[in-house]
Design an enzyme around this catalytic site. Structure first.
Site, PDB file in Angstrom:
ATOM      1  N   ASN A  12       0.871  -1.174   0.000  1.00 63.32           N
ATOM      2  CA  ASN A  12       0.000   0.000   0.000  1.00 63.32           C
ATOM      3  C   ASN A  12       0.909   1.225   0.000  1.00 63.32           C
ATOM      4  OD1 ASN A  12      -1.774   2.061   0.479  1.00 63.32           O
ATOM      5  ND2 ASN A  12      -2.383   1.377   2.534  1.00 63.32           N
ATOM      6  N   TRP A  13       1.013   1.848  -1.158  1.00 64.04           N
ATOM      7  CA  TRP A  13       1.959   2.970  -1.291  1.00 64.04           C
ATOM      8  C   TRP A  13       1.419   4.254  -0.671  1.00 64.04           C
ATOM      9  CZ3 TRP A  13       3.920   2.469  -7.099  1.00 64.04           C
ATOM     10  CH2 TRP A  13       4.518   1.212  -7.252  1.00 64.04           C
ATOM     11  N   LYS A  14       0.144   4.243  -0.292  1.00 58.69           N
ATOM     12  CA  LYS A  14      -0.486   5.428   0.303  1.00 58.69           C
ATOM     13  C   LYS A  14      -0.254   6.651  -0.610  1.00 58.69           C
ATOM     14  CE  LYS A  14      -0.167   3.184   4.760  1.00 58.69           C
ATOM     15  NZ  LYS A  14      -0.012   3.285   6.215  1.00 58.69           N
ATOM     16  N   HIS A  98      -9.435   1.452   4.948  1.00 61.27           N
ATOM     17  CA  HIS A  98      -8.158   1.578   5.661  1.00 61.27           C
ATOM     18  C   HIS A  98      -8.349   2.504   6.865  1.00 61.27           C
ATOM     19  CE1 HIS A  98      -4.025   2.562   6.607  1.00 61.27           C
ATOM     20  NE2 HIS A  98      -3.677   1.481   5.942  1.00 61.27           N
ATOM     21  N   GLU A 100      -6.669   4.832   7.964  1.00 61.92           N
ATOM     22  CA  GLU A 100      -6.428   6.254   7.677  1.00 61.92           C
ATOM     23  C   GLU A 100      -7.664   6.893   7.045  1.00 61.92           C
ATOM     24  OE1 GLU A 100      -2.824   5.501   5.538  1.00 61.92           O
ATOM     25  OE2 GLU A 100      -1.852   4.951   7.423  1.00 61.92           O
ATOM     26  N   GLU A 170      -5.234  -4.810  10.623  1.00 64.58           N
ATOM     27  CA  GLU A 170      -4.192  -3.798  10.818  1.00 64.58           C
ATOM     28  C   GLU A 170      -4.417  -3.088  12.149  1.00 64.58           C
ATOM     29  OE1 GLU A 170      -2.307  -2.616   6.785  1.00 64.58           O
ATOM     30  OE2 GLU A 170      -3.943  -1.239   7.198  1.00 64.58           O
ATOM     31  N   GLY A 176       2.844   2.211  10.846  1.00 62.81           N
ATOM     32  CA  GLY A 176       3.809   3.302  10.710  1.00 62.81           C
ATOM     33  C   GLY A 176       4.583   3.610  11.978  1.00 62.81           C
ATOM     34  N   SER A 216       3.730  -2.280  10.303  1.00 66.32           N
ATOM     35  CA  SER A 216       5.177  -2.393  10.488  1.00 66.32           C
ATOM     36  C   SER A 216       5.750  -3.748  10.068  1.00 66.32           C
ATOM     37  CB  SER A 216       5.560  -2.068  11.942  1.00 66.32           C
ATOM     38  OG  SER A 216       5.185  -0.732  12.258  1.00 66.32           O
ATOM     39  N   GLY A 238       5.102   1.349   4.721  1.00 70.60           N
ATOM     40  CA  GLY A 238       6.431   1.942   4.557  1.00 70.60           C
ATOM     41  C   GLY A 238       7.433   1.072   3.820  1.00 70.60           C
TER      42      GLY A 238
HETATM   43  P1  13P Z   1       3.235   0.325   7.719  1.00 75.27           P
HETATM   44  O1  13P Z   1       3.701  -0.947   7.065  1.00 75.27           O
HETATM   45  O2  13P Z   1       3.957   1.537   7.253  1.00 75.27           O
HETATM   46  O3  13P Z   1       3.147   0.182   9.197  1.00 75.27           O
HETATM   47  O4  13P Z   1       1.714   0.563   7.201  1.00 75.27           O
HETATM   48  C1  13P Z   1       0.806  -0.476   7.270  1.00 75.27           C
HETATM   49  C2  13P Z   1      -0.400  -0.102   6.506  1.00 75.27           C
HETATM   50  O5  13P Z   1      -1.129   0.804   6.878  1.00 75.27           O
HETATM   51  C3  13P Z   1      -0.671  -0.834   5.257  1.00 75.27           C
HETATM   52  O6  13P Z   1      -1.956  -0.555   4.786  1.00 75.27           O
END
Ligand code: 13P
Length: 255
Positions: A12-14, A98, A100, A170, A176, A216, A238
């Site tokens: 997931n490149w966000k 998600h 976020e 998640e 993150g 993570s 990440g």
């Molecule tokens: P990280 O791997 O950066 O913790 O993010 C996880 C995430 O939100 C994947 O959708």
């Protein structure tokens, strides 16, 4: 351990990567991962890079996902993207709900349920995200929170659709932060999720549905997490932004 389910590892490149940066990354992944057949590999770039990444991964083992979509098929919804538009770029998967988006865009389980149904109607496989905050975990409410998210956000789906739906567990405190859930914590949550799917749908659905862990994930912890009985893949943030770390995660999980 043969779980009877193929691992699926998605990046997931966000809100990262211009088109040029996205192509650099995906070209690196093509080189690193060309021989991997044991794991389903998915990248989820921002909308603006879908077209170019789609062309770059033609005839490879890398599949395309989007990070969100509208619950509507078309119309006066400024700034939204419909499932049919994603299909133009051979998108196969779409991340929904998600944490976020739940936090910043105030997405609700009810909205996510509508999006999941719209995704299936367009033959996109939803990756439905669930997970608790640190305060909820510390208050012993993880199962209550995740159970409610599952019940409401999967409410509209048939058993057949659920088998083609991926759940991403998640925990918000692990996203993150560099602090992943332990393998035991992940396994406990995933086992709970599978039991919920059995209760909501049936045993066959629960046995077939894939449940990813996210939060993570990195090359050093991926293998242990993926070796848990009910963990069927990863949703990586990440560490998916760099070709070396994302491909190391995948290679470390090949038996
Ligand atoms: P990280 O791997 O950066 O913790 O993010 C996880 C995430 O939100 C994947 O959708």
């Amino acid at each position: 351990m043969d779980k009877g389910r193929k691992l699926i590892i998605a990046g997931n490149w966000k809100m990262n990567k211009t088109v040029a940066e996205a192509l650099d990354l995906v070209n690196g992944l093509k080189r690193e991962l060309a021989n991997i057949k044991e794991i389903d590999i998915v990248v989820c770039p921002p909308f603006t890079a879908l077209s170019d990444v789609s062309k770059a991964i033609l005839n490879t083992n890398i599949r395309l996902g989007a990070q969100n979509m509208s619950e509507h098929n078309f119309g006066a919804y400024t700034g939204e993207i419909a499932a049919g538009m994603l299909k133009e770029f051979s998108v196969r998967y779409v991340i929904l709900g998600h944490s976020e988006r739940r936090q910043y865009q105030k997405e609700t389980d009810e909205l996510i349920a509508k999006k999941a149904l719209a995704a299936h109607a367009a033959s996109l496989k939803p990756i439905v995200c669930v997970g608790e905050t640190l305060a909820q975990r510390e208050a012993g409410r993880t199962e209550l929170v995740v159970g409610t998210q599952l019940r409401k956000s999967l409410a509209a789906l048939s058993a057949g659709q659920m088998e083609e739906t991926i759940i991403a567990y998640e925990p918000i405190w692990a996203i993150g932060t560099g602090k992943n859930a332990t393998a035991d914590q992940a396994q406990d949550a995933h086992m709970f999720i599978r039991k919920q799917l059995a209760a909501m749908f049936n045993e066959t659905v629960a046995r077939h549905a894939r449940i990813q862990y996210g939060g993570s994930v990195k090359p050093s912890n991926a293998r242990e997490l993926m070796s848990q009985r009910d963990v069927d893949g990863a949703l990586v943030g990440g560490a998916s932004l760099e070709d070396r770390s994302f491909s190391d995660i995948i290679k470390n999980c090949v038996n």
